[in-house]
Design a protein around this motif. Structure first.
Motif, PDB file in Angstrom:
ATOM      1  N   MET A  45       0.844  -1.190   0.000  1.00 51.11           N
ATOM      2  CA  MET A  45       0.000   0.000   0.000  1.00 51.11           C
ATOM      3  C   MET A  45       0.881   1.243   0.000  1.00 51.11           C
ATOM      4  SD  MET A  45      -2.934   0.913   2.707  1.00 51.11           S
ATOM      5  CE  MET A  45      -3.656   2.493   2.730  1.00 51.11           C
ATOM      6  N   GLN A  46       0.586   2.173  -0.895  1.00 52.43           N
ATOM      7  CA  GLN A  46       1.357   3.404  -0.979  1.00 52.43           C
ATOM      8  C   GLN A  46       0.922   4.368   0.111  1.00 52.43           C
ATOM      9  OE1 GLN A  46       0.502   4.579  -5.070  1.00 52.43           O
ATOM     10  NE2 GLN A  46       2.680   4.375  -5.497  1.00 52.43           N
ATOM     11  N   GLU A  47       1.895   5.051   0.696  1.00 50.80           N
ATOM     12  CA  GLU A  47       1.559   6.100   1.633  1.00 50.80           C
ATOM     13  C   GLU A  47       1.079   7.302   0.838  1.00 50.80           C
ATOM     14  OE1 GLU A  47       4.173   7.040   4.821  1.00 50.80           O
ATOM     15  OE2 GLU A  47       5.059   5.036   4.771  1.00 50.80           O
ATOM     16  N   GLU A  48       0.234   8.105   1.463  1.00 48.00           N
ATOM     17  CA  GLU A  48      -0.357   9.254   0.768  1.00 48.00           C
ATOM     18  C   GLU A  48       0.709  10.176   0.183  1.00 48.00           C
ATOM     19  OE1 GLU A  48      -3.124  12.858   2.132  1.00 48.00           O
ATOM     20  OE2 GLU A  48      -3.983  10.867   2.445  1.00 48.00           O
ATOM     21  N   ARG A  49       1.821  10.380   0.881  1.00 51.74           N
ATOM     22  CA  ARG A  49       2.856  11.294   0.393  1.00 51.74           C
ATOM     23  C   ARG A  49       3.589  10.746  -0.817  1.00 51.74           C
ATOM     24  NH1 ARG A  49       7.319   8.845   3.081  1.00 51.74           N
ATOM     25  NH2 ARG A  49       6.783   8.197   5.108  1.00 51.74           N
ATOM     26  N   ASP A  50       3.437   9.455  -1.084  1.00 55.62           N
ATOM     27  CA  ASP A  50       4.077   8.840  -2.244  1.00 55.62           C
ATOM     28  C   ASP A  50       3.194   8.862  -3.483  1.00 55.62           C
ATOM     29  OD1 ASP A  50       6.318   8.216  -0.718  1.00 55.62           O
ATOM     30  OD2 ASP A  50       5.515   6.275  -0.127  1.00 55.62           O
ATOM     31  N   VAL A  51       1.973   9.337  -3.337  1.00 54.99           N
ATOM     32  CA  VAL A  51       1.027   9.380  -4.448  1.00 54.99           C
ATOM     33  C   VAL A  51       1.149  10.737  -5.145  1.00 54.99           C
ATOM     34  CG1 VAL A  51      -1.410   9.253  -5.069  1.00 54.99           C
ATOM     35  CG2 VAL A  51      -0.522   7.803  -3.250  1.00 54.99           C
ATOM     36  N   PHE A  52       1.194  10.697  -6.468  1.00 55.42           N
ATOM     37  CA  PHE A  52       1.383  11.926  -7.233  1.00 55.42           C
ATOM     38  C   PHE A  52       0.631  11.815  -8.555  1.00 55.42           C
ATOM     39  CE2 PHE A  52       4.752   8.906  -7.955  1.00 55.42           C
ATOM     40  CZ  PHE A  52       4.826   8.821  -9.340  1.00 55.42           C
ATOM     41  N   TRP A  59      -3.689   9.553 -11.110  1.00 55.25           N
ATOM     42  CA  TRP A  59      -2.734   9.451 -10.010  1.00 55.25           C
ATOM     43  C   TRP A  59      -1.927   8.157 -10.088  1.00 55.25           C
ATOM     44  CZ3 TRP A  59      -2.181  13.406  -6.479  1.00 55.25           C
ATOM     45  CH2 TRP A  59      -3.136  14.426  -6.560  1.00 55.25           C
ATOM     46  N   SER A  60      -0.779   8.172  -9.439  1.00 58.74           N
ATOM     47  CA  SER A  60       0.129   7.024  -9.451  1.00 58.74           C
ATOM     48  C   SER A  60      -0.462   5.780  -8.789  1.00 58.74           C
ATOM     49  CB  SER A  60       1.460   7.382  -8.783  1.00 58.74           C
ATOM     50  OG  SER A  60       1.246   7.795  -7.438  1.00 58.74           O
ATOM     51  N   ASP A  61      -1.497   5.941  -7.972  1.00 54.36           N
ATOM     52  CA  ASP A  61      -2.138   4.788  -7.347  1.00 54.36           C
ATOM     53  C   ASP A  61      -3.350   4.295  -8.141  1.00 54.36           C
ATOM     54  OD1 ASP A  61      -3.991   6.787  -6.837  1.00 54.36           O
ATOM     55  OD2 ASP A  61      -4.072   6.439  -4.672  1.00 54.36           O
ATOM     56  N   GLY A  62      -3.556   4.858  -9.342  1.00 51.84           N
ATOM     57  CA  GLY A  62      -4.656   4.424 -10.201  1.00 51.84           C
ATOM     58  C   GLY A  62      -5.930   5.240 -10.068  1.00 51.84           C
ATOM     59  N   ARG A 108       8.038  18.762  -5.999  1.00 49.48           N
ATOM     60  CA  ARG A 108       7.537  17.390  -6.001  1.00 49.48           C
ATOM     61  C   ARG A 108       6.324  17.255  -5.092  1.00 49.48           C
ATOM     62  NH1 ARG A 108      12.813  13.942  -4.946  1.00 49.48           N
ATOM     63  NH2 ARG A 108      11.835  12.326  -6.214  1.00 49.48           N
ATOM     64  N   TYR A 109       5.605  18.375  -4.911  1.00 45.87           N
ATOM     65  CA  TYR A 109       4.515  18.344  -3.948  1.00 45.87           C
ATOM     66  C   TYR A 109       3.219  18.997  -4.415  1.00 45.87           C
ATOM     67  CZ  TYR A 109       5.540  23.261  -2.988  1.00 45.87           C
ATOM     68  OH  TYR A 109       5.726  24.615  -3.095  1.00 45.87           O
ATOM     69  N   GLY A 110       3.222  19.708  -5.544  1.00 43.39           N
ATOM     70  CA  GLY A 110       1.996  20.402  -5.890  1.00 43.39           C
ATOM     71  C   GLY A 110       1.888  20.829  -7.339  1.00 43.39           C
ATOM     72  N   LEU A 111       0.762  21.459  -7.635  1.00 40.78           N
ATOM     73  CA  LEU A 111       0.463  21.971  -8.968  1.00 40.78           C
ATOM     74  C   LEU A 111      -0.109  23.379  -8.851  1.00 40.78           C
ATOM     75  CD1 LEU A 111      -1.395  18.869 -10.474  1.00 40.78           C
ATOM     76  CD2 LEU A 111       0.935  19.606 -10.993  1.00 40.78           C
ATOM     77  N   THR A 112       0.220  24.219  -9.816  1.00 39.68           N
ATOM     78  CA  THR A 112      -0.347  25.560  -9.904  1.00 39.68           C
ATOM     79  C   THR A 112      -1.238  25.635 -11.129  1.00 39.68           C
ATOM     80  OG1 THR A 112       1.485  26.670  -8.812  1.00 39.68           O
ATOM     81  CG2 THR A 112       0.182  28.004 -10.304  1.00 39.68           C
TER      82      THR A 112
END
Length: 113
Positions: free
Chosen positions: A1-8, A25-28, A78-82
């Motif tokens: 299971m991916q941790e939330e901070r690893d999802v992008f 997202w990277s988790d599908g 590596r943390y957000g979008l504008t």
């Protein structure tokens, strides 16, 4: 299971017809964001306010089409979008975590909240 901070986000689609952003997202997961709700959630000081002063969006009932038309997204570290809006606004940084919280898909908002 991916941790939330690893999802992008891995890709995005600007759906001009329905005026919504679709993020893959990277988790599908695929999140859905209406452009107007996303603009109203802008976290920048101009839109949301700061230091106890209300932002521009809290003082307005309606936004015009330029203010709610999303034209592009730019990565922020590596943390957000504008989001880049048609009216030129581009100072709101949405963290990946915040974007997931704002998802409007049926899986995330089953009761239509």
């Amino acid at each position: 299971m991916q941790e939330e901070r690893d999802v992008f986000p891995t890709s995005f689609l600007l759906d001009d017809q329905q005026r919504r952003l679709i993020l893959s997202w990277s988790d599908g997961h695929e999140s859905v964001h209406s452009w107007e709700k996303l603009r109203r959630a802008c976290p920048c000081a101009f839109c949301a306010g700061e230091g106890g002063s209300p932002g521009m969006l809290q003082r307005r009932q309606q936004l015009n089409r330029e203010e709610t038309t999303l034209v592009n997204l730019e990565p922020v570290g590596r943390y957000g979008l504008t989001p880049i809006w048609e009216d030129g606004h581009r100072t709101g940084i949405f963290t990946f975590e915040k974007l997931r919280q704002l998802c409007e898909c049926p899986q995330c908002r089953p009761s239509g909240r």
